[in-house]
Design a protein around this motif. Structure first.
Motif, PDB file in Angstrom:
ATOM      1  N   GLU A  45       0.863  -1.167   0.000  1.00 39.77           N
ATOM      2  CA  GLU A  45       0.000   0.000   0.000  1.00 39.77           C
ATOM      3  C   GLU A  45       0.902   1.220   0.000  1.00 39.77           C
ATOM      4  N   LEU A  46       0.370   2.325  -0.472  1.00 38.42           N
ATOM      5  CA  LEU A  46       1.157   3.540  -0.462  1.00 38.42           C
ATOM      6  C   LEU A  46       1.435   3.930   0.979  1.00 38.42           C
ATOM      7  N   PRO A  47       2.641   4.414   1.275  1.00 39.35           N
ATOM      8  CA  PRO A  47       2.933   4.826   2.651  1.00 39.35           C
ATOM      9  C   PRO A  47       2.080   6.015   3.069  1.00 39.35           C
ATOM     10  N   GLY A  48       1.921   6.188   4.367  1.00 39.30           N
ATOM     11  CA  GLY A  48       1.057   7.203   4.965  1.00 39.30           C
ATOM     12  C   GLY A  48       0.954   8.524   4.240  1.00 39.30           C
ATOM     13  N   PRO A  49       1.983   9.382   4.255  1.00 40.04           N
ATOM     14  CA  PRO A  49       1.854  10.713   3.638  1.00 40.04           C
ATOM     15  C   PRO A  49       1.555  10.653   2.143  1.00 40.04           C
ATOM     16  N   ALA A  50       2.207   9.728   1.413  1.00 37.84           N
ATOM     17  CA  ALA A  50       1.952   9.623  -0.027  1.00 37.84           C
ATOM     18  C   ALA A  50       0.503   9.215  -0.279  1.00 37.84           C
TER      19      ALA A  50
END
Length: 138
Positions: free
Chosen positions: A118-123
């Motif tokens: 999954e895309l990391p938090g901020p991204a």
């Protein structure tokens, strides 16, 4: 939580959504092209908490996995060896694309520690925010 299993082929993808106990909720088959991927993203919007499980055949799912990640979804890869037992214990006899997609979803429900992306938090937050802004303008 809803888990969506995907049985991917060169020309089409079949998706089956199951609930937290593995009961089939809905089925969708689309072309394995950009237009089909857009239909998938729209179809996934009907579910509140979604986890997408894909049978690990990257040569067929690379573009779809990228599109799912770009849309903010969590993608789980299910190894093909885990599928055989689930098909044998399935509720429907035989082999078909919906049966295979449902087996992918049930394996993802049952197994811990599957490869997950999954895309990391901020991204992810920036991507979801920009998509939300785009939908408000449209």
């Amino acid at each position: 939580m809803t888990v969506v299993g995907i049985d991917a082929h060169k020309n089409w993808h079949t998706l089956v959504a199951v609930d937290e106990v593995g009961k089939r909720i809905d089925v969708l088959t689309v072309e394995a092209r950009a237009a089909g991927h857009r239909k998938i993203m729209s179809w996934l919007e009907q579910f509140e908490h979604v986890r997408v499980a894909v049978e690990d055949c990257r040569h067929l799912t690379r573009r779809l996995e990228a599109d799912l990640l770009d849309a903010g979804h969590q993608v789980v890869r299910v190894h093909t060896r885990l599928m055989a037992g689930m098909r044998r214990s399935g509720r429907e006899p035989g082999k078909s694309d919906p049966i295979d997609a449902e087996a992918v979803a049930r394996v993802a429900l049952r197994e811990d520690g599957l490869p997950t992306a999954e895309l990391p938090g901020p991204a992810r937050e920036i991507k979801l925010l920009s998509d939300h802004r785009r939908s408000l303008v449209a």
